[in-house]
Each structure stands twice: as C-alpha cells, then as structure tokens.
Motif scaffolding. Structure first.
Motif, PDB file in Angstrom:
ATOM      1  N   ARG A  79       0.796  -1.233   0.000  1.00  0.00           N
ATOM      2  CA  ARG A  79       0.000   0.000   0.000  1.00  0.00           C
ATOM      3  C   ARG A  79       0.830   1.286   0.000  1.00  0.00           C
ATOM      4  O   ARG A  79       0.280   2.370  -0.080  1.00  0.00           O
ATOM      5  CB  ARG A  79      -0.928   0.003   1.210  1.00  0.00           C
ATOM      6  CG  ARG A  79      -2.009  -1.042   1.091  1.00  0.00           C
ATOM      7  CD  ARG A  79      -2.947  -1.008   2.269  1.00  0.00           C
ATOM      8  NE  ARG A  79      -4.119  -1.815   2.049  1.00  0.00           N
ATOM      9  CZ  ARG A  79      -4.178  -3.121   2.181  1.00  0.00           C
ATOM     10  NH1 ARG A  79      -3.106  -3.798   2.523  1.00  0.00           N
ATOM     11  NH2 ARG A  79      -5.308  -3.783   1.983  1.00  0.00           N
ATOM     12  N   ALA A  80       2.148   1.162   0.134  1.00  0.00           N
ATOM     13  CA  ALA A  80       2.982   2.364   0.245  1.00  0.00           C
ATOM     14  C   ALA A  80       4.120   2.342  -0.777  1.00  0.00           C
ATOM     15  O   ALA A  80       5.259   2.666  -0.457  1.00  0.00           O
ATOM     16  CB  ALA A  80       3.528   2.491   1.671  1.00  0.00           C
ATOM     17  N   ASN A  81       3.799   1.948  -1.992  1.00  0.00           N
ATOM     18  CA  ASN A  81       4.772   1.945  -3.096  1.00  0.00           C
ATOM     19  C   ASN A  81       6.017   1.104  -2.817  1.00  0.00           C
ATOM     20  O   ASN A  81       7.133   1.510  -3.145  1.00  0.00           O
ATOM     21  CB  ASN A  81       5.198   3.366  -3.452  1.00  0.00           C
ATOM     22  CG  ASN A  81       4.057   4.189  -3.975  1.00  0.00           C
ATOM     23  OD1 ASN A  81       2.956   3.691  -4.177  1.00  0.00           O
ATOM     24  ND2 ASN A  81       4.296   5.460  -4.203  1.00  0.00           N
ATOM     25  N   GLY A  82       5.816  -0.068  -2.199  1.00  0.00           N
ATOM     26  CA  GLY A  82       6.948  -0.951  -1.935  1.00  0.00           C
ATOM     27  C   GLY A  82       7.872  -0.439  -0.849  1.00  0.00           C
ATOM     28  O   GLY A  82       9.042  -0.790  -0.824  1.00  0.00           O
ATOM     29  N   ARG A  83       7.341   0.358   0.044  1.00  0.00           N
ATOM     30  CA  ARG A  83       8.151   0.952   1.107  1.00  0.00           C
ATOM     31  C   ARG A  83       7.538   0.680   2.470  1.00  0.00           C
ATOM     32  O   ARG A  83       6.333   0.653   2.617  1.00  0.00           O
ATOM     33  CB  ARG A  83       8.226   2.467   0.927  1.00  0.00           C
ATOM     34  CG  ARG A  83       8.894   2.891  -0.321  1.00  0.00           C
ATOM     35  CD  ARG A  83       8.815   4.381  -0.435  1.00  0.00           C
ATOM     36  NE  ARG A  83       9.633   4.826  -1.542  1.00  0.00           N
ATOM     37  CZ  ARG A  83       9.729   6.079  -1.893  1.00  0.00           C
ATOM     38  NH1 ARG A  83       9.088   7.018  -1.250  1.00  0.00           N
ATOM     39  NH2 ARG A  83      10.497   6.414  -2.912  1.00  0.00           N
ATOM     40  N   THR A  84       8.396   0.546   3.443  1.00  0.00           N
ATOM     41  CA  THR A  84       7.983   0.531   4.840  1.00  0.00           C
ATOM     42  C   THR A  84       8.344   1.904   5.412  1.00  0.00           C
ATOM     43  O   THR A  84       8.950   2.725   4.711  1.00  0.00           O
ATOM     44  CB  THR A  84       8.740  -0.565   5.607  1.00  0.00           C
ATOM     45  OG1 THR A  84      10.141  -0.303   5.492  1.00  0.00           O
ATOM     46  CG2 THR A  84       8.413  -1.960   5.059  1.00  0.00           C
ATOM     47  N   LEU A  85       8.012   2.150   6.658  1.00  0.00           N
ATOM     48  CA  LEU A  85       8.362   3.448   7.254  1.00  0.00           C
ATOM     49  C   LEU A  85       9.871   3.664   7.242  1.00  0.00           C
ATOM     50  O   LEU A  85      10.352   4.762   6.947  1.00  0.00           O
ATOM     51  CB  LEU A  85       7.816   3.543   8.680  1.00  0.00           C
ATOM     52  CG  LEU A  85       6.293   3.578   8.798  1.00  0.00           C
ATOM     53  CD1 LEU A  85       5.875   3.536  10.262  1.00  0.00           C
ATOM     54  CD2 LEU A  85       5.715   4.797   8.104  1.00  0.00           C
ATOM     55  N   GLY A  86      10.614   2.622   7.557  1.00  0.00           N
ATOM     56  CA  GLY A  86      12.073   2.737   7.538  1.00  0.00           C
ATOM     57  C   GLY A  86      12.606   3.015   6.149  1.00  0.00           C
ATOM     58  O   GLY A  86      13.517   3.822   5.966  1.00  0.00           O
ATOM     59  N   LYS A  87      12.049   2.343   5.164  1.00  0.00           N
ATOM     60  CA  LYS A  87      12.497   2.566   3.786  1.00  0.00           C
ATOM     61  C   LYS A  87      12.102   3.975   3.314  1.00  0.00           C
ATOM     62  O   LYS A  87      12.853   4.616   2.588  1.00  0.00           O
ATOM     63  CB  LYS A  87      11.948   1.481   2.870  1.00  0.00           C
ATOM     64  CG  LYS A  87      12.675   0.148   3.089  1.00  0.00           C
ATOM     65  CD  LYS A  87      12.106  -0.947   2.237  1.00  0.00           C
ATOM     66  CE  LYS A  87      12.825  -2.262   2.452  1.00  0.00           C
ATOM     67  NZ  LYS A  87      12.917  -2.712   3.842  1.00  0.00           N
ATOM     68  N   MET A  88      10.939   4.449   3.735  1.00  0.00           N
ATOM     69  CA  MET A  88      10.548   5.821   3.397  1.00  0.00           C
ATOM     70  C   MET A  88      11.552   6.816   3.975  1.00  0.00           C
ATOM     71  O   MET A  88      11.972   7.760   3.296  1.00  0.00           O
ATOM     72  CB  MET A  88       9.158   6.134   3.957  1.00  0.00           C
ATOM     73  CG  MET A  88       8.028   5.506   3.227  1.00  0.00           C
ATOM     74  SD  MET A  88       6.490   5.977   4.062  1.00  0.00           S
ATOM     75  CE  MET A  88       5.402   4.723   3.430  1.00  0.00           C
TER      76      MET A  88
END
Length: 173
Positions: A79-88
C-alpha cells in the motif's frame, strides 16, 4: 554497481537502519497487545488450576510479535509503493528484480506476504521445537544470517527473503 529499473541498489547499512526503524514501529503496538493479552490471561487463568498463564502468554506473545511483523511488512509493501516506514525515511524501495514494478509501485500481495513470512516466519521455530531456548536461538540465528546475507551476495545484495521472492531493495531518491 548494478541498477534495477534505473535505480542503484541500496547499501547494506541503509537497509539495516531501515529495518531497525521498522522494528521499532512494530514494537510499540505489539508490546501494548502483549500487555493486554497477559492481563486477560492472568484474569482468566489465575486460580483455575487449568492452565499455566506463562505458557499461554509466551505462545500468544510470540505469535503476536511474528504476526505483527509479517502484517506490517505486507500492508506497507502493498500500500505504500513498496516501502515501509524505515524505507521511506531512508529513500529506499522494494521492487521486483526481473519485471517492472506495478503501475502503482506496490508489490503484488503474494510477493509482499512471502517476503515478510520468510523474514519473520522462522520466529515461530521457538514454539515448534520442544527443547527450551533452542528454537529461539535458531530463530535469532536465521534473522541474523538473513540480515547479513546482502554483505556477501554479489552483485544483487539479496537477503534470503529477496532471493525467495525475486525482489531487490533500491535507492529511490
């Protein structure tokens, strides 16, 4: 250094820091669930003599931690373009290695679920093996080996969950 879909691969240190951020993001809500579970188990089982509260608590706490980590990974990557909070926070993204990302940038649900299950699922070994502490040590060992794998996996810097799901982590800034 190889590029995937025009983006350079993430460095190991960036991936580690992103994973630490993600673990902290999951730890707080899971901790609250565990405290609630323990309180309920104490109320229901104390004085009944039917069940040791620590046994049930350990099982539910472990399942909560593993489920929380897998569900977090699944929801974020789909749901977040293949990102987690850490990756963001670090400008990273998980993408399929062999074919272009989906139009919306999200990972397919089966890929995201498999990626989370391969990373965190071995945490359940602790509940399967009847020998105290051996399962926990094996689970910790798997997480460490999986996290360190990109250091020697060349040229793609795959972790084991990347190898299993055909994904890579790229810099997306």
């Amino acid at each position: 250094m190889p590029h995937v879909h025009g983006k350079p691969l993430a460095e190991w240190g960036e991936r580690l820091l992103a994973r630490i951020i993600d673990c902290l993001a999951v730890a707080v809500p899971v901790y609250l669930v565990i405290v609630l579970l323990f309180s309920v188990i104490q109320l229901v089982t104390v004085g009944t003599g039917t069940l040791q509260p620590w046994t049930l608590f350990d099982l539910l706490a472990g399942l909560s931690v593993v489920a929380g980590l897998v569900v977090y990974e699944f929801l974020m990557l789909t749901r977040a373009n293949g990102r987690t909070l850490g990756k963001m926070a670090l400008g990273l993204r998980v993408v399929p290695q062999e074919h272009p990302p989906q139009q919306d940038g999200n990972l397919p649900p089966n890929t995201a679920l498999a990626r989370g299950a391969v990373w965190w699922g071995p945490g359940l070994i602790d509940f399967i093996l009847p020998i105290p502490m051996i399962g926990l040590l094996l689970a910790i060992a798997f997480v460490l080996v999986n996290g360190l794998w990109p250091l020697w996996d060349q040229p793609w810097r795959h972790s084991l969950n990347d190898k299993f799901t055909g994904t890579v982590v790229v810099k997306d800034r």
